[in-house]
Design a protein around this motif. Sequence first.
Motif, PDB file in Angstrom:
ATOM      1  N   GLU A  15       0.656   8.890 -19.809  1.00  0.00           N
ATOM      2  CA  GLU A  15       1.465   8.770 -18.607  1.00  0.00           C
ATOM      3  C   GLU A  15       0.526   8.598 -17.431  1.00  0.00           C
ATOM      4  O   GLU A  15      -0.666   8.881 -17.520  1.00  0.00           O
ATOM      5  N   LEU A  16       1.069   8.126 -16.314  1.00  0.00           N
ATOM      6  CA  LEU A  16       0.257   7.988 -15.114  1.00  0.00           C
ATOM      7  C   LEU A  16      -0.189   9.363 -14.638  1.00  0.00           C
ATOM      8  O   LEU A  16       0.559  10.335 -14.697  1.00  0.00           O
ATOM      9  N   GLN A  17      -1.388   9.404 -14.150  1.00  0.00           N
ATOM     10  CA  GLN A  17      -1.876  10.657 -13.599  1.00  0.00           C
ATOM     11  C   GLN A  17      -1.231  10.905 -12.246  1.00  0.00           C
ATOM     12  O   GLN A  17      -0.709   9.984 -11.608  1.00  0.00           O
ATOM     13  N   ALA A  18      -1.268  12.137 -11.784  1.00  0.00           N
ATOM     14  CA  ALA A  18      -0.590  12.531 -10.554  1.00  0.00           C
ATOM     15  C   ALA A  18      -1.044  11.722  -9.352  1.00  0.00           C
ATOM     16  O   ALA A  18      -0.248  11.400  -8.472  1.00  0.00           O
ATOM     17  N   GLU A  19      -2.315  11.355  -9.293  1.00  0.00           N
ATOM     18  CA  GLU A  19      -2.793  10.615  -8.123  1.00  0.00           C
ATOM     19  C   GLU A  19      -2.248   9.198  -8.059  1.00  0.00           C
ATOM     20  O   GLU A  19      -2.336   8.533  -7.049  1.00  0.00           O
ATOM     21  N   TYR A  20      -1.646   8.723  -9.139  1.00  0.00           N
ATOM     22  CA  TYR A  20      -1.057   7.389  -9.152  1.00  0.00           C
ATOM     23  C   TYR A  20       0.450   7.407  -8.914  1.00  0.00           C
ATOM     24  O   TYR A  20       1.071   6.371  -8.835  1.00  0.00           O
ATOM     25  N   ARG A  21       1.032   8.557  -8.787  1.00  0.00           N
ATOM     26  CA  ARG A  21       2.469   8.631  -8.539  1.00  0.00           C
ATOM     27  C   ARG A  21       2.719   8.374  -7.053  1.00  0.00           C
ATOM     28  O   ARG A  21       2.080   8.925  -6.195  1.00  0.00           O
ATOM     29  N   PHE A  22       3.686   7.519  -6.766  1.00  0.00           N
ATOM     30  CA  PHE A  22       3.979   7.134  -5.391  1.00  0.00           C
ATOM     31  C   PHE A  22       5.242   7.826  -4.927  1.00  0.00           C
ATOM     32  O   PHE A  22       6.272   7.774  -5.600  1.00  0.00           O
ATOM     33  N   ASP A  23       5.174   8.488  -3.778  1.00  0.00           N
ATOM     34  CA  ASP A  23       6.326   9.178  -3.213  1.00  0.00           C
ATOM     35  C   ASP A  23       7.057   8.206  -2.287  1.00  0.00           C
ATOM     36  O   ASP A  23       6.644   7.966  -1.160  1.00  0.00           O
ATOM     37  N   TYR A  24       8.146   7.611  -2.764  1.00  0.00           N
ATOM     38  CA  TYR A  24       8.867   6.604  -1.998  1.00  0.00           C
ATOM     39  C   TYR A  24       9.565   7.192  -0.776  1.00  0.00           C
ATOM     40  O   TYR A  24       9.886   6.476   0.154  1.00  0.00           O
ATOM     41  N   GLN A  25       9.807   8.496  -0.763  1.00  0.00           N
ATOM     42  CA  GLN A  25      10.460   9.116   0.385  1.00  0.00           C
ATOM     43  C   GLN A  25       9.522   9.178   1.585  1.00  0.00           C
ATOM     44  O   GLN A  25       9.967   9.253   2.719  1.00  0.00           O
ATOM     45  N   LYS A  26       8.227   9.136   1.348  1.00  0.00           N
ATOM     46  CA  LYS A  26       7.257   9.168   2.441  1.00  0.00           C
ATOM     47  C   LYS A  26       6.780   7.771   2.831  1.00  0.00           C
ATOM     48  O   LYS A  26       5.968   7.624   3.725  1.00  0.00           O
ATOM     49  N   ALA A  27       7.304   6.754   2.170  1.00  0.00           N
ATOM     50  CA  ALA A  27       6.870   5.384   2.432  1.00  0.00           C
ATOM     51  C   ALA A  27       7.371   4.911   3.790  1.00  0.00           C
ATOM     52  O   ALA A  27       8.429   5.307   4.258  1.00  0.00           O
ATOM     53  N   LYS A  28       6.581   4.069   4.431  1.00  0.00           N
ATOM     54  CA  LYS A  28       6.947   3.491   5.719  1.00  0.00           C
ATOM     55  C   LYS A  28       6.979   1.976   5.554  1.00  0.00           C
ATOM     56  O   LYS A  28       6.271   1.413   4.728  1.00  0.00           O
ATOM     57  N   PRO A  29       7.790   1.290   6.360  1.00  0.00           N
ATOM     58  CA  PRO A  29       7.831  -0.159   6.248  1.00  0.00           C
ATOM     59  C   PRO A  29       6.495  -0.778   6.645  1.00  0.00           C
ATOM     60  O   PRO A  29       5.771  -0.241   7.481  1.00  0.00           O
ATOM     61  N   ASN A  30       6.178  -1.906   6.040  1.00  0.00           N
ATOM     62  CA  ASN A  30       4.936  -2.600   6.339  1.00  0.00           C
ATOM     63  C   ASN A  30       5.069  -3.305   7.674  1.00  0.00           C
ATOM     64  O   ASN A  30       5.796  -4.281   7.809  1.00  0.00           O
TER      65      ASN A  30
END
Length: 80
Positions: A15-30
Motif C-alpha cells: 500500500e502507499l506509505q503515509a507520506e504519499y497519502r493526499f488530504d483532499y480536504q486541505k487542498a487549495k485550487p491551483n
Amino acid sequence: MNETPFEQSQNSDDELQAEYRFDYQKAKPNRFAARSGTQQLTVVVLDEDVAQVFTTPESVNKMLRALIESMPQAANGETA
C-alpha cells in the motif's frame, strides 16, 4: 553493477506509505491554472421516475430554464 530498488520484485499487496497519502480536504485550487471561459459540466443524478420523463440533458435544461423564468425574483436579483 549495483541492484537498484526498481529491479527488486514488487509485492502487489503493498500500500502507499503515509507520506504519499493526499488530504483532499486541505487542498487549495491551483492559482496558476488557466481559467478558461469554457462551460463547466455539473453531473446530477436523477431519480428513476424523473429520468423516465426527462431522457436527454436538453430536455432537463429546457424544463429547468422554464422553471427559473417562472420563479419570482427577489429585490437583489436572486431567485427566491
